[in-house]
Write a protein that holds these residues in place. Structure first.
Motif, PDB file in Angstrom:
ATOM      1  N   UNK A   1      -7.955   3.268   2.089  1.00  0.00           N
ATOM      2  CA  UNK A   1      -6.665   3.252   2.788  1.00  0.00           C
ATOM      3  C   UNK A   1      -5.774   4.400   2.316  1.00  0.00           C
ATOM      4  N   UNK A   2      -5.784   4.660   1.022  1.00  0.00           N
ATOM      5  CA  UNK A   2      -5.003   5.772   0.474  1.00  0.00           C
ATOM      6  C   UNK A   2      -5.502   7.104   1.037  1.00  0.00           C
TER       7      UNK A   2
ATOM      8  N   UNK B   1       0.823  -1.212   0.000  1.00  0.00           N
ATOM      9  CA  UNK B   1       0.000   0.000   0.000  1.00  0.00           C
ATOM     10  C   UNK B   1       0.860   1.267   0.000  1.00  0.00           C
ATOM     11  N   UNK B   2       1.985   1.202   0.703  1.00  0.00           N
ATOM     12  CA  UNK B   2       2.873   2.376   0.724  1.00  0.00           C
ATOM     13  C   UNK B   2       3.357   2.720  -0.679  1.00  0.00           C
ATOM     14  N   UNK B   3       3.693   1.694  -1.458  1.00  0.00           N
ATOM     15  CA  UNK B   3       4.162   1.935  -2.825  1.00  0.00           C
ATOM     16  C   UNK B   3       3.087   2.658  -3.634  1.00  0.00           C
ATOM     17  N   UNK B   4       1.842   2.228  -3.496  1.00  0.00           N
ATOM     18  CA  UNK B   4       0.751   2.866  -4.227  1.00  0.00           C
ATOM     19  C   UNK B   4       0.535   4.295  -3.734  1.00  0.00           C
ATOM     20  N   UNK B   5       0.690   4.491  -2.422  1.00  0.00           N
ATOM     21  CA  UNK B   5       0.536   5.829  -1.858  1.00  0.00           C
ATOM     22  C   UNK B   5       1.619   6.771  -2.385  1.00  0.00           C
ATOM     23  N   UNK B   6       2.846   6.294  -2.441  1.00  0.00           N
ATOM     24  CA  UNK B   6       3.932   7.128  -2.973  1.00  0.00           C
ATOM     25  C   UNK B   6       3.667   7.469  -4.447  1.00  0.00           C
ATOM     26  N   UNK B   7       3.119   6.501  -5.182  1.00  0.00           N
ATOM     27  CA  UNK B   7       2.780   6.773  -6.586  1.00  0.00           C
ATOM     28  C   UNK B   7       1.692   7.834  -6.683  1.00  0.00           C
ATOM     29  N   UNK B   8       0.697   7.767  -5.795  1.00  0.00           N
ATOM     30  CA  UNK B   8      -0.365   8.776  -5.796  1.00  0.00           C
ATOM     31  C   UNK B   8       0.214  10.164  -5.502  1.00  0.00           C
ATOM     32  N   UNK B   9       1.170  10.229  -4.601  1.00  0.00           N
ATOM     33  CA  UNK B   9       1.832  11.502  -4.303  1.00  0.00           C
ATOM     34  C   UNK B   9       2.538  12.029  -5.555  1.00  0.00           C
ATOM     35  N   UNK B  10       3.218  11.154  -6.255  1.00  0.00           N
ATOM     36  CA  UNK B  10       3.935  11.579  -7.468  1.00  0.00           C
ATOM     37  C   UNK B  10       2.968  12.041  -8.561  1.00  0.00           C
ATOM     38  N   UNK B  11       1.831  11.356  -8.677  1.00  0.00           N
ATOM     39  CA  UNK B  11       0.808  11.796  -9.631  1.00  0.00           C
ATOM     40  C   UNK B  11       0.305  13.179  -9.224  1.00  0.00           C
ATOM     41  N   UNK B  12       0.115  13.384  -7.930  1.00  0.00           N
ATOM     42  CA  UNK B  12      -0.397  14.659  -7.422  1.00  0.00           C
ATOM     43  C   UNK B  12       0.548  15.809  -7.710  1.00  0.00           C
TER      44      UNK B  12
END
Length: 304
Positions: A30-31, A1-12
């Motif tokens: 969760x995100x 989940x952390x990996x997906x969260x970091x990706x969401x931050x990068x998209x943001x």
């Protein structure tokens, strides 16, 4: 989940176009909770919006709540920005110089799409003069917490404090630079200040990814505005006793935010950075682990 969260931050932040995979409805929740935990609710909402064009959609009831919170954050930031301008103008009439730190000052570097989505909890001002005489005057704005600082945030280690105080005094002019409607630290000073601030927060209170995102944009600002600068950040941070910690932060900038190599003014060190990131993502201070890495500063942290 952390990996997906970091990706969401990068998209943001525009460092990445899309997630490596679609998130399930429960994963979106969760995100969203991680964004809350790290005070990135508004910023990550922008990322969730950007993913619509790739067919990655947040569950309807969740995106409605997320949007409402983002709108509240935007409204609050607009109010705080206006307050910053008004307060600095008032201080000038009283012959006080001031500089906007943290919150609204850091948000200026987030770019047009994100600057009003950074979560803020008030206004922090560095004051050149007797701050106690001014506090009553500033209580006029009872809808905004305004915190005045006579010095740049320091810790409890007296030796390190002396080194930091001397350095900031020597570079005082760079703390008060006109930038648009505000006075705030210069690009290089902002970067050093952010690293000092994160260091003390990391040891004494705990750091969220919001503070590290402030640092990410400070690195980006330096890369965009100071190509001709002759400042040697490695030398400065070594002088301040912060080089090892800053090398760890540099790795986090790369690992979490995808900071370009061209903006990395010091080398990233994974062993130091992975320790910092593990502590940040745990959501709590592990005093014993911190003591093993930073024994002297942690001992001083127990002083009243």
């Amino acid at each position: 989940m952390e990996k997906l969260f970091f990706e969401l931050i990068r998209v943001s932040t525009g460092q990445l176009d899309c997630l490596s995979r679609g998130a399930e409805p429960e994963e979106w929740r969760e995100l969203y909770q991680l964004a809350h935990q790290h005070q990135l609710t508004g910023v990550c909402y922008r990322g969730a919006q950007a993913l619509f064009e790739f067919g990655l959609r947040v569950p309807h009831e969740l995106i409605i709540d997320w949007m409402a919170e983002a709108e509240q954050i935007e409204e609050r930031n607009m109010q705080l920005n206006q307050r910053c301008i008004e307060v600095q103008q008032l201080l000038l009439t009283q012959n006080f110089k001031s500089s906007v730190l943290d919150g609204q000052g850091a948000a200026c570097d987030y770019g047009e799409q994100l600057r009003f989505l950074r979560e803020s909890d008030g206004i922090d001002l560095l004051i050149g003069g007797d701050k106690d005489r001014l506090q009553a005057l500033l209580d006029t704005w009872n809808d905004t917490e305004i915190r005045l600082h006579g010095t740049v945030g320091l810790g409890k280690n007296p030796y390190r404090n002396r080194v930091l105080e001397r350095w900031f005094e020597k570079n005082d002019k760079a703390l008060f630079v006109k930038n648009g409607d505000m006075v705030r630290p210069s690009a290089s000073m902002s970067l050093v200040y952010q690293l000092v601030r994160i260091y003390w927060l990391f040891l004494y209170k705990g750091v969220t990814l919001r503070e590290l995102m402030d640092c990410f944009y400070a690195f980006k600002r330096v890369a965009g505005h100071e190509r001709a600068s002759t400042i040697n950040y490695e030398k400065v941070l070594k002088e301040l006793g912060l080089l090892g910690f800053s090398e760890g932060v540099m790795w986090v900038m790369q690992e979490v935010f995808g900071l370009e190599e061209s903006a990395q003014v010091i080398k990233p060190v994974e062993s130091r950075g992975s320790f910092i990131l593990q502590e940040v993502m745990s959501g709590r201070r592990n005093v014993l682990r911190l003591f093993m890495k930073y024994p002297l500063d942690i001992l001083y942290s127990f002083l009243p």
